[in-house]
Design a protein around this motif. Structure first.
Motif: not given
Lengths: 84, 402
Positions: B76, B80, B101, B145, B185, B230
């Motif tokens: 991830t 990202a 997120v 993230v 995101v 992502i």
């Protein structure tokens, strides 16, 4: 390696320092070890010496295990090893 | 209502470690599925998957990060970083406070569970690392993230099995469209390719031992993949004002629940989600040129999905293209919709429709144009992405070329 050297090596690794930079009178705060770093160090010490450290992260100051500085931690570990 | 555009995308999966590599593989019809390689694989009867190779966490992450990042979080964060870098956004002040997120994952830190169960049950150890819980929790990736990119608005993880990413992206879309957040995101990730993860799937007896061949009469099941996709969803005026490169527009979505069976899909539930997405995006069926299918390669999914598409699109079902890229990257479970959105974007932006590879024999019950084996050049103005999960939870997204 003595118990003291082994503990200092574990703490130094956690603090990303050389073992020579970890003094007996250093506190964990001096060494930049936060609460997560502390529980990780305790885990590493338990693994190394096969002991169970009576430490509760909710109330570290009330634990039976003294973490006020490196010397106190080593003394506590030596006691636990002796009691095994 | 605000318009919502995509201004950044990132991925890592069996077809590539970046969007560019992945799209090249999709366009070439390359298969990322191969022999699985991990501990105890010899005790599995299913030994193929879309595994990510050549991804070394060492060097990307420091020791402290490694102790906190399960593989699904590592994927991830890698995707990202690519997406946010492409968007050119930096999150400070009010933008940081309002942007969040929303990610999908079905299993979260499966290999962390697996490694630690192995340690306490098989190796008989009585102590586990202190970070097992923060490492395996399903929201770990979303939280990291948020920390890495200073995203302080609404953040959470959605878990709806194979539709997790589509539900997550639909939620993020709603948040930007409603004006709640200028930027979200979103996407998802999965990393179940470990002994326990694959062993659990074996139990269902829906896995293929040799290949994923969606819609092909000789298909014999699904193949698992792993990775992350992502995206940066941004409010259109916000993106325009800063001169951002707009990749495509997200124009609608719908979700539905079959309320019928825990594993068998329903044509009605799928059709309601597809029709709902058209309605939400104010589209006529004729507007849609490409659908990225859920297309798992199981008998149950593929027949049901084709029937649902035929019901919703009527005669236009024969004119549209519908491919399943799971034939190449495998089924990324909770991360699958996010990686598959890249195929929709490639169709819209580059005019290249990714194929369904491994297609060998027509199936009269899947009589649509599934873009067999070779990518096709086509002008695609509107694309849909289907996801139909175990538990009967469906989510379909609609995208438009900008």
């Amino acid at each position: 390696m003595s118990t003291q050297d082994k503990v200092i090596a574990i703490i130094a690794e956690q603090a990303v320092l050389e073992p020579s930079d970890v003094a007996l009178d250093s506190t964990l705060e001096d060494l930049g070890i936060d609460s997560l770093g502390l529980v990780e160090s305790i885990f590493a010490i338990e693994e190394e010496f096969d002991i169970t450290i009576p430490f509760n992260a909710n109330e570290p100051e009330k634990s039976e295990f003294d973490i006020s500085n490196v010397a106190a931690i080593i003394a506590g570990i030596e006691k636990l090893i002796a009691e095994k | 209502m605000k318009r919502v555009v995509i201004t950044g995308m990132g991925t890592i999966n069996a077809l590539g470690h970046t969007v560019a590599e992945t799209m090249t593989s999709l366009a070439e019809g390359r298969c990322g599925i191969g022999e699985l390689d991990f501990q105890d694989v010899d005790r599995l009867s299913i030994r193929i998957g879309g595994q990510v190779h050549g991804f070394e966490a060492e060097g990307r992450f420091n020791r402290q990060q490694m102790s906190l990042y399960d593989r699904f979080t590592q994927f991830t964060l890698t995707a990202a970083k690519e997406a946010i870098q492409q968007s050119g956004l930096e999150f400070h002040g009010e933008l940081s406070q309002k942007s969040g997120v929303v990610l999908g994952t079905a299993g979260g830190g499966v290999s962390t569970w697996d490694d630690n169960y192995r340690s306490v049950y098989e190796a008989g150890k009585n102590r586990v690392h202190p970070f097992v819980v923060p490492k395996l929790m399903n929201n770990a990736a979303a939280s990291h993230v948020s920390m890495e990119h200073n995203l302080k608005g609404p953040s959470f993880t959605v878990s709806t099995a194979c539709a997790s990413s589509n539900h997550a992206m639909a939620q993020a879309f709603q948040m930007v469209r409603s004006g709640m957040s200028p930027v979200m995101v979103t996407g998802g990730s999965e990393s179940m390719l470990c002994f326990g993860g694959v062993k659990a799937w074996e139990g269902l007896r829906v896995m293929s031992r040799d290949a994923c061949r969606p819609f092909s009469a000789n298909r014999n099941g699904m193949v698992q993949g792993e990775g992350a996709g992502i995206f940066v969803f941004e409010e259109y005026e916000h993106a325009r004002a800063r001169g951002a490169d707009i990749i495509c527009e997200v124009i609608g979505f719908a979700m539905s629940s079959d309320a019928a069976d825990i594993v068998m899909p329903s044509k009605q539930g799928a059709a309601r989600a597809i029709a709902g997405a058209l309605q939400d995006a104010r589209l006529n069926p004729e507007d849609v040129a490409y659908i990225n299918a859920h297309g798992t390669g199981t008998a149950a999914n593929d027949k049901t999905e084709c029937a649902a598409v035929a019901d919703v699109f009527g005669p236009h079902a024969d004119n549209l293209m519908m491919s399943s890229t799971k034939s190449m990257h495998g089924h990324l479970i909770g991360g699958t919709g996010a990686v598959e959105l890249l195929a929709c974007i490639m169709a819209l932006r580059d005019g290249i429709v990714a194929p369904t590879i491994g297609y060998e024999e027509p199936d009269p019950e899947c009589a649509l144009d599934v873009v067999p084996n070779t990518a096709r050049e086509a002008k695609v103005d509107v694309a849909l992405s289907n996801a139909f999960a175990f538990g009967g939870l469906n989510a379909v997204l609609a995208l438009r070329k900008v």
